[in-house]
Design a protein around this motif. Structure first.
Motif, PDB file in Angstrom:
ATOM      1  N   LEU A 223       0.820  -1.210   0.000  1.00  0.00           N
ATOM      2  CA  LEU A 223       0.000   0.000   0.000  1.00  0.00           C
ATOM      3  C   LEU A 223       0.854   1.260   0.000  1.00  0.00           C
ATOM      4  N   SER A 224       2.053   1.143  -0.526  1.00  0.00           N
ATOM      5  CA  SER A 224       2.932   2.303  -0.643  1.00  0.00           C
ATOM      6  C   SER A 224       2.357   3.316  -1.623  1.00  0.00           C
ATOM      7  N   PRO A 225       2.804   4.569  -1.592  1.00  0.00           N
ATOM      8  CA  PRO A 225       2.323   5.557  -2.576  1.00  0.00           C
ATOM      9  C   PRO A 225       2.553   5.106  -4.011  1.00  0.00           C
ATOM     10  N   GLU A 226       3.692   4.444  -4.272  1.00  0.00           N
ATOM     11  CA  GLU A 226       3.986   3.981  -5.632  1.00  0.00           C
ATOM     12  C   GLU A 226       3.000   2.891  -6.060  1.00  0.00           C
ATOM     13  N   SER A 227       2.687   1.983  -5.127  1.00  0.00           N
ATOM     14  CA  SER A 227       1.778   0.895  -5.440  1.00  0.00           C
ATOM     15  C   SER A 227       0.368   1.424  -5.682  1.00  0.00           C
ATOM     16  N   LEU A 228      -0.060   2.380  -4.860  1.00  0.00           N
ATOM     17  CA  LEU A 228      -1.392   2.953  -5.027  1.00  0.00           C
ATOM     18  C   LEU A 228      -1.489   3.770  -6.309  1.00  0.00           C
ATOM     19  N   LYS A 229      -0.405   4.439  -6.674  1.00  0.00           N
ATOM     20  CA  LYS A 229      -0.391   5.194  -7.928  1.00  0.00           C
ATOM     21  C   LYS A 229      -0.559   4.250  -9.116  1.00  0.00           C
ATOM     22  N   ALA A 230       0.165   3.136  -9.077  1.00  0.00           N
ATOM     23  CA  ALA A 230       0.032   2.130 -10.135  1.00  0.00           C
ATOM     24  C   ALA A 230      -1.382   1.558 -10.157  1.00  0.00           C
ATOM     25  N   GLY A 231      -1.905   1.265  -8.976  1.00  0.00           N
ATOM     26  CA  GLY A 231      -3.241   0.702  -8.881  1.00  0.00           C
ATOM     27  C   GLY A 231      -4.312   1.643  -9.405  1.00  0.00           C
ATOM     28  N   ASP A 232      -4.103   2.931  -9.239  1.00  0.00           N
ATOM     29  CA  ASP A 232      -5.077   3.906  -9.726  1.00  0.00           C
ATOM     30  C   ASP A 232      -5.200   3.867 -11.250  1.00  0.00           C
TER      31      ASP A 232
END
Length: 442
Positions: A223-232
């Protein structure tokens, strides 16, 4: 980039913990005392016409080392055979084509620590930086880096132009393009239900990883910022019905769909281009190579670049010579040139070298891009220059990836959101590591 994964059992975690603590350093036989010529047995399932000329050229130009190619049936067969010989300690080869992620193989006790033999070549600058992480576990080398395939995108420019849609430079622009193309019954991308590599690659492109190490502890963060950005990005593609879900399992149907003009953007790599050239009929010449879309706030151009390596198994009698042979095959002009295939007029992609420009033209098909063929060279070289490998593979990634595949299938069919999948994977991964008595925080 699809990845191959291996099972790591709790019984092997002590081995991995030792490796990640930075212990060890070449457990093979005393190669300094070896009397030449030393034979390096090389296991691979590649066709003989690809690897044998390279071995022959090496053998003709080296007096103290000889490469003996031993053909394996396939990827799973190689894995099974290697486990058997390492367990027995007899007949262990010294180079093996990679069939998994290095930390997992180290955790199984299959690989030798060859840091002392690889590092001098790294220090001499023979490698590009992005080719190195995938050959390591815990900062130590257990294999010979052979690099990565540059990632870029190909689009059906004829369809884009027919509907007045601009070439996307960012993922936001690709989503905007997808919304316009949808009006005309065209999907902007394909997300196969069994292949979560798009999410993995986006996380890496954003500069993230789901694992990292701190001392002897694994840090897990889905749930890192990078992971959430990719998920978005994935979530918006799915929510707006902008993507197809054609499976890779039916290859002819997949190719026919790509060729139909109803799906028009393919993140890809150089090795896939000949397949398109061979199989496309309707859209031949309509495609254009373009830069991989970027995140809108990206500080620099980045292409994900998780590579592979030649394994050096535990029990190899001559690890120093094995490394020397592997480095020659993957980084020298003579080694790369020896792999030229006259029938396809192609070289194997030299993913480990800093400057692959002498070999780029050979990987670009003659007809796929039509009049835009010349645009492929700068696109591929830009992908090489922008390559970054931030991806860290944890000791239980095999099981985690299987769980990710299950979650991914639910994402693309709108049964769950990307965030829900990431939250599930966070708990699943941490609980699994704890059950294996591996130090973990997350």
């Amino acid at each position: 980039m699809p990845r191959t994964h291996l099972r790591v059992t709790a019984a092997t975690t002590v081995v991995l913990s030792v490796a990640l603590a930075g212990c060890g350093g070449g457990s093979g036989g005393d190669d300094t005392a070896a009397k030449g010529p030393v034979t390096v047995e090389y296991w691979t399932w590649d066709e003989a016409k690809v690897v044998q000329p390279v071995a022959d050229t090496f053998n003709a130009t080296h007096d103290n080392i000889r490469i003996k190619v031993v053909k394996q049936a396939d990827n799973p067969g190689t894995a099974a055979n290697l486990r058997n010989v390492v367990a027995s300690g007899k007949g262990v080869p010294c180079l093996v084509k990679n069939f998994g992620e290095i930390p997992g193989l180290v955790g199984e006790g299959l690989l030798d620590d060859v840091t002392d033999f690889v590092r001098p070549y790294v220090d001499k600058g023979v490698y590009n930086d992005a080719s190195l992480p995938s050959a390591q576990a815990g900062g130590r080398y257990y294999s010979v880096p052979i690099g990565y395939q540059p990632s870029f995108m190909v689009i059906n420019r004829k369809v884009y132009d027919a509907y007045g849609v601009s070439v996307p430079r960012t993922w936001d622009e690709l989503i905007t393009a997808g919304k316009e193309l949808k009006k005309h019954g065209v999907q902007v991308m394909n997300l196969a239900g069994e292949d979560p590599s798009t999410l993995v690659n986006l996380v890496q492109q954003a500069g993230g990883s789901w694992y990292r190490t701190e001392g002897d502890t694994w840090k897990v963060d889905f749930l890192s910022p990078e992971s959430l950005k990719a998920g978005d990005v994935v979530q918006r593609l799915v929510d707006n019905d902008l993507v197809a879900n054609q499976t890779y399992m039916d290859r002819p149907a997949l190719i026919n769909y790509f060729d139909s003009g109803r799906m028009v953007s393919l993140p890809t790599q150089a090795w896939q281009l000949p397949t398109y050239e061979l199989n496309y009929k309707k859209s031949m010449g309509d495609w254009q190579p373009v830069d991989l879309p970027q995140f809108t706030d990206a500080p620099r151009f980045t292409a994900p670049a998780h590579g592979t390596a030649l394994l050096v198994p535990k029990g190899c009698a001559h690890p120093k010579e094995a490394v020397a042979a592997g480095v020659w095959m993957s980084t020298t002009k003579a080694g790369i040139d020896a792999g030229y295939q006259k029938d396809t007029k192609q070289y194997s992609w030299p993913g480990a070298v800093k400057d692959p420009s002498p070999w780029v033209d050979s990987v670009v098909p003659d007809k796929l891009f039509g009049e835009r063929k010349s645009e492929a060279r700068p696109v591929i070289l830009k992908a090489v220059q922008g390559a970054r490998d931030t991806w860290v593979v944890g000791p239980n990634y095999t099981g985690v990836f299987t769980e990710l595949q299950d979650q991914w299938a639910k994402i693309v069919t709108k049964k769950i959101t990307v965030r829900q999948a990431l939250e599930h994977l966070q708990k699943f991964t941490v609980d699994d590591l704890k059950s294996k008595n591996i130090n973990v925080e997350g």
